[in-house]
Enzyme design. Structure first.
Site, PDB file in Angstrom:
ATOM      1  N   HIS A 184      44.394  39.270  38.544  1.00 29.47           N
ATOM      2  CA  HIS A 184      44.755  38.366  40.157  1.00 29.47           C
ATOM      3  C   HIS A 184      43.822  38.083  40.782  1.00 29.47           C
ATOM      4  CE1 HIS A 184      48.185  41.805  38.768  1.00 29.47           C
ATOM      5  NE2 HIS A 184      47.261  42.648  38.342  1.00 29.47           N
ATOM      6  N   LYS A 234      51.011  42.300  55.111  1.00 29.39           N
ATOM      7  CA  LYS A 234      49.740  41.298  54.344  1.00 29.39           C
ATOM      8  C   LYS A 234      48.878  41.937  54.454  1.00 29.39           C
ATOM      9  CE  LYS A 234      51.073  36.559  53.965  1.00 29.39           C
ATOM     10  NZ  LYS A 234      51.201  36.758  52.405  1.00 29.39           N
ATOM     11  N   ARG A 235      48.088  42.589  53.581  1.00 35.01           N
ATOM     12  CA  ARG A 235      46.556  42.448  53.768  1.00 35.01           C
ATOM     13  C   ARG A 235      45.752  41.607  55.060  1.00 35.01           C
ATOM     14  NH1 ARG A 235      43.772  47.435  51.981  1.00 35.01           N
ATOM     15  NH2 ARG A 235      41.475  46.482  52.587  1.00 35.01           N
ATOM     16  N   LYS A 269      44.339  34.873  53.545  1.00 36.66           N
ATOM     17  CA  LYS A 269      45.570  34.468  54.199  1.00 36.66           C
ATOM     18  C   LYS A 269      46.198  33.915  55.450  1.00 36.66           C
ATOM     19  CE  LYS A 269      45.836  38.847  51.520  1.00 36.66           C
ATOM     20  NZ  LYS A 269      47.118  38.590  50.181  1.00 36.66           N
ATOM     21  N   THR A 308      53.284  38.530  46.410  1.00 40.48           N
ATOM     22  CA  THR A 308      54.734  39.473  45.798  1.00 40.48           C
ATOM     23  C   THR A 308      55.123  39.540  46.791  1.00 40.48           C
ATOM     24  OG1 THR A 308      53.392  41.540  45.982  1.00 40.48           O
ATOM     25  CG2 THR A 308      54.370  40.573  44.089  1.00 40.48           C
ATOM     26  N   LYS A 342      59.954  39.922  48.447  1.00 37.80           N
ATOM     27  CA  LYS A 342      60.558  40.489  49.159  1.00 37.80           C
ATOM     28  C   LYS A 342      61.831  40.061  50.298  1.00 37.80           C
ATOM     29  CE  LYS A 342      56.861  44.029  47.051  1.00 37.80           C
ATOM     30  NZ  LYS A 342      55.248  44.020  47.582  1.00 37.80           N
TER      31      LYS A 342
HETATM   32  C1  KOT Z   1      40.523  42.483  43.428  1.00 37.32           C
HETATM   33  C2  KOT Z   1      39.983  43.410  43.429  1.00 37.32           C
HETATM   34  C3  KOT Z   1      40.299  45.363  44.203  1.00 37.32           C
HETATM   35  C4  KOT Z   1      41.789  45.673  45.080  1.00 37.32           C
HETATM   36  C5  KOT Z   1      42.793  44.560  44.282  1.00 37.32           C
HETATM   37  C6  KOT Z   1      42.122  43.525  43.879  1.00 37.32           C
HETATM   38  C7  KOT Z   1      42.888  41.773  43.936  1.00 37.32           C
HETATM   39  C8  KOT Z   1      44.935  42.886  44.487  1.00 37.32           C
HETATM   40  N1  KOT Z   1      43.325  41.275  43.123  1.00 37.32           N
HETATM   41  N2  KOT Z   1      44.089  40.629  43.028  1.00 37.32           N
HETATM   42  N3  KOT Z   1      45.007  40.940  43.589  1.00 37.32           N
HETATM   43  C9  KOT Z   1      46.663  41.147  44.092  1.00 37.32           C
HETATM   44  O1  KOT Z   1      47.316  40.930  42.915  1.00 37.32           O
HETATM   45  C10 KOT Z   1      49.240  40.822  43.233  1.00 37.32           C
HETATM   46  C11 KOT Z   1      49.407  41.014  42.349  1.00 37.32           C
HETATM   47  O2  KOT Z   1      49.334  40.623  41.453  1.00 37.32           O
HETATM   48  C12 KOT Z   1      48.921  38.938  43.417  1.00 37.32           C
HETATM   49  O3  KOT Z   1      50.408  39.024  44.440  1.00 37.32           O
HETATM   50  C13 KOT Z   1      48.039  38.620  44.829  1.00 37.32           C
HETATM   51  O4  KOT Z   1      48.400  37.170  44.840  1.00 37.32           O
HETATM   52  C14 KOT Z   1      46.549  38.913  44.814  1.00 37.32           C
HETATM   53  O5  KOT Z   1      46.006  39.170  45.342  1.00 37.32           O
END
Ligand code: KOT
Length: 830
Positions: free
Chosen positions: A373, A564-565, A570, A672, A676
């Site tokens: 991810h 978002k976070r 970002k 995502t 939305k």
């Molecule tokens: C990585 C480490 C700890 C906690 C969360 C993550 C993390 C979160 N890695 N990727 N994400 C997000 O995942 C979403 C679902 O796939 C993506 O849409 C987003 O771009 C990622 O930043």
């Protein structure tokens, strides 16, 4: 040997109408029964929370009926099942979603109304399970919704954190964190399965022994043990099937250490219980930031081991042998957080079930799929070897063995060079040594996927380059998606009503059907209805903003939404620089044709992330300056909505006009929130990053405000001699806002407050804000121009929605099913 109860008895007429009937009267009867006999209240003494709980139990019974029916079918037909392993889930509130899935929203509201209760008020009582940080956890929940809707046999495993993501308060513009006590009034959606529990071991040492028959075995002698107990929440798909979210809670095996107790050391006796329960106490609140903490490794191993032991139990329960585990389970790793599963499954097969290594490895590789991810280097999990040895000594040996065999294969079968070997090994020998979890997950899986087309390409080009060269067929893409049930049907009932009355209701389970709206895009009557709904949603959000922050926002302003976070990549601060630019223009009197705009931010910062917290302070400081200044506040408003959550998000998305998706290209794996917002009719201003790329392909360039460097240009500039200061020198607007940032006007009590942001941007600028600023402003100018023609804007909004069909999580799940899991849905079965 017990004889099974005839299943038909459970769904017999009497039970059906009394306990699970769907008519208004059945629901009313069940509600009263639950209130009296389950909660133990008479109406006079009942609180609103009692009412909510009574209704939740009423709905849960009906959800369980569907769940049990699905489980029976899986068992009878001996079907292949997806086991989704994720350290995070963000399901959002359950009540309204379950009513929707059961199709009983109206009769339930009517039943409550007959009792003088406002159902909407009950819905608001629910505390959502905040068992995740953001996109990754919410994606897991969208996928569960889709698997249950389509009918992919599934079970989702995770951790029952006692405290989820912290509650965010804003004091003096700064984030403060409070514990999330989501369980304080109990959780009516879950059922504890005290009989389903597994022992989990930690620490100690291993002993390699050869028994009298000459068989070689390894004994792990741990120094502590605890128990994981299953807590099940049934998940219902839309008019569909059931699934289950099985979360593990850590408990002491014995509540008391009796030897200590007998010696009179009561404190020590209880201590073990406390230490054991710590494992599932709290969610680590870092998004895409690896922590390297021992407790985090213990959390990961704890839930993975419970889950794999559970799968093995279920497999054997069906009367099968372990040789066929991979035929019956597709285990998906949601990022590397559960990647220790590769070593744990090997341990269970080799040590506990005495299956030989090669056969075990074959089963293991065929079971697992790994979803990556993120490409952010700081998020890639590595475990220090001394720490790992302390917590999981047997697993370290197993990982060394996997590594050894892998390196041999690379050397002798593929002729890899020493550099390649050290790049690809599971062990990084630098410093005290560490284990690369992404490599373990890649080697131990038969498929590896990224979460958008761009991200999957970059994964093959950079982070997992050597692996993609070695095993090109192992790599694939599954672009993320979102649940249209939660993010339109529940969030935006007015738009849902209009869409359904126009094209029928098929779109809710086949999102491509939204394309039928395209015909209506230029119809003035339809446009007016569309605009009126947006206006109503904005008025509702505006009321909410007033309630939460005390600030009035005129719903006729353009709602520019960035939720978002909070993370530097970002680029919330790029948005802020533009707001300051607009502010300065107004102050100079250049505001004749300016469009009144409300900038709405929300999102949590990791508690230890200094820059992210400073960005929140910057947003609120800019808000304080602007919102009170009568010279500007009819043109601009800046809002920071505290404590972003699924519940709050559902309120915000339907009211957005413009969606900010402005990450530096190459950094957002997918995103995502972008989907939305677009699905709720917002137009996007964004970079060519993550799933934005595919959204723009679908929606068309004309209906999307693109700006900024692309991923390749970013890469190129980074390798060259990027000088952010050059942009400061050459761009007057940028110079003005940067100077203003440290003028002290934003923080008279502490003029240097924002200097860290200023200096980082000017001298380092890792996220190329300075480079993209000008392009951002040019793109925004197009936004203002288009907004000027409301009919045209509305047409584009309709087209945006009409072309979002691809981004349903149902499509994502179909992709996983055909590319990775090889599982047919119930829908596609005879
Ligand atoms: C990585 C480490 C700890 C906690 C969360 C993550 C993390 C979160 N890695 N990727 N994400 C997000 O995942 C979403 C679902 O796939 C993506 O849409 C987003 O771009 C990622 O930043």
């Amino acid at each position: 040997e017990r004889k099974a109860i005839n299943f038909d008895l459970l769904t017999s007429k009497t039970i059906k109408s009394k306990r699970i009937g769907l008519s208004k009267n059945d629901i009313k009867d069940s509600f009263l029964e639950n209130l009296f006999f389950h909660i133990g209240r008479v109406p006079k003494g009942a609180t609103i929370m009692d009412y909510y709980q009574a209704l939740a139990y009423t709905v849960r019974d009906r959800v369980f009926k569907e769940f049990v029916t699905t489980v029976k079918r899986i068992s009878d037909e001996d079907l292949r099942v997806v086991a989704y392993l994720s350290a995070e889930y963000l399901p959002g509130p359950h009540l309204a979603n379950n009513l929707l899935s059961l199709g009983i929203t109206e009769q339930t509201a009517a039943a409550m109304a007959e009792l003088g209760i406002d159902m909407e008020e009950l819905i608001l009582q629910e505390e959502e399970p905040g068992l995740g940080n953001g996109g990754l956890g919410r994606l897991a929940s969208c996928y569960l919704d889709s698997m249950a809707t389509i009918g992919i046999p599934s079970i989702a495993y995770g951790i029952r954190y006692e405290f989820g993501i912290f509650e965010q308060h804003i004091k003096n513009g700064l984030q403060e964190e409070y514990t999330d006590k989501w369980l304080q009034y109990g959780n009516p959606w879950e059922v504890v399965r005290s009989e389903i529990g597994y022992n989990i071991m930690f620490g100690g040492s291993t002993k390699h022994v050869t028994d009298s028959n000459g068989n070689f075995t390894v004994n792990w002698i741990p120094d502590s043990k605890l128990r994981g107990t299953a807590y099940d929440t049934p998940i219902l798909g839309y008019k569909g099937y059931g699934s289950i979210l099985r979360l593990w809670r850590a408990e002491a095996i014995d509540t008391f250490d009796f030897s200590a107790y007998n010696k009179g050391d009561y404190y020590k006796a209880v201590q073990e219980k406390i230490l054991s329960e710590n494992i599932t106490k709290v969610l680590y609140p870092n998004d895409e930031q690896e922590t390297g903490k021992e407790l985090r490794l213990k959390q990961q191993y704890f839930f993975v081991s419970c889950s794999l032991q559970d799968l093995i139990r279920l497999h054997l329960l069906q009367g099968r042998i372990l040789d066929t585990l991979h035929e019956k389970f597709a285990i998906q790793l949601n990022d590397t957080h559960p990647a220790i599963a590769v070593a744990e499954l090997m341990r269970l097969l080799v040590d506990d079930y005495q299956i030989d290594w090669d056969k075990s490895w074959n089963i293991t590789q065929r079971c697992f799929g790994y979803t990556n991810h993120t490409l952010l280097p700081e998020a890639l999990e590595k475990w220090s070897i001394p720490l790992f040895r302390r917590v999981l000594p047997r697993h370290l040996e197993i990982i060394y063995e996997i590594n050894h065999r892998f390196v041999q294969e690379l050397k002798y079968q593929h002729g890899c060079s020493d550099e390649q070997l050290s790049r690809m090994a599971l062990i990084d020998h630098s410093g005290e040594g560490s284990i690369r979890m992404a490599h373990l997950a890649t080697v131990g899986s038969h498929k590896v996927n990224g979460v958008s087309a761009l991200h999957s390409e970059l994964l093959k080009k950079h982070v997992l380059y050597d692996f993609a060269q070695l095993w090109p067929d192992k790599f694939c893409n599954v672009t993320n998606g979102i649940s249209p049930r939660r993010f339109i049907a529940l969030s935006n009932p007015l738009l849902t009503g209009l869409i359904t009355e126009t094209i029928g209701s098929g779109w809710l389970t086949d999102l491509k059907e939204l394309s039928k709206l395209e015909n209506m895009a230029e119809d003035p009557t339809f446009q007016n209805k569309w605009m009126a709904i947006k206006q109503t949603n904005k008025a509702s959000l505006s009321d909410h903003i007033k309630l939460e922050t005390g600030i009035s926002v005129d719903p006729s302003m353009m709602f520019d939404v960035h939720v978002k976070r909070i993370h530097e990549y970002k680029r919330q601060h790029l948005n802020v620089l533009n707001i300051l630019h607009l502010y300065l223009q107004i102050k100079k009197g250049n505001n004749k044709d300016m469009i009144p705009m409300a900038f709405i931010f929300a999102g949590k910062a990791a508690p230890g992330y200094f820059m992210a917290k400073l960005i929140i302070k910057l947003i609120t400081a800019v808000g304080d300056l602007i919102n009170q200044d009568t010279e500007v506040n009819d043109k601009l408003k800046v809002i920071f909505l505290p404590d972003f959550s699924v519940k709050k998000a559902q309120h915000i998305y339907p009211a957005a006009d413009l969606s900010e998706q402005i990450s530096m290209a190459g950094k957002e794996a997918s995103g995502t929130g972008n989907m939305k917002l677009s699905l709720n009719g917002a137009l996007t201003i964004g970079t060519l990053d993550g799933a934005n790329v595919e959204m723009m392909e679908e929606i068309g360039m004309d209906n999307f405000f693109l700006f900024g460097l692309n991923a390749e240009e970013v890469q190129h500039k980074k390798q060259g001699n990027y000088k952010p200061g050059d942009h400061y020198v050459h761009n007057l607007h940028l110079r003005e806002v940067m100077d203003f940032l440290i003028s002290g006007a934003l923080s008279p009590e502490n003029p240097k407050l924002f200097q860290p942001i200023y200096e980082q941007l000017l001298y380092d600028d890792p996220y190329m804000i300075m480079a993209d600023f000008e392009s951002y402003l040019i793109s925004r100018a197009k936004v203002y121009e288009e907004w000027g023609n409301q009919s045209n804007w509305t047409k584009k909004s309709i087209i945006n929605v009409a072309r979002m069909g691809k981004f349903s999580s149902d499509r994502s799940i179909q992709d996983y099913s055909s590319l990775i899991w090889k599982i047919d849905s119930f829908q596609n079965r005879p």
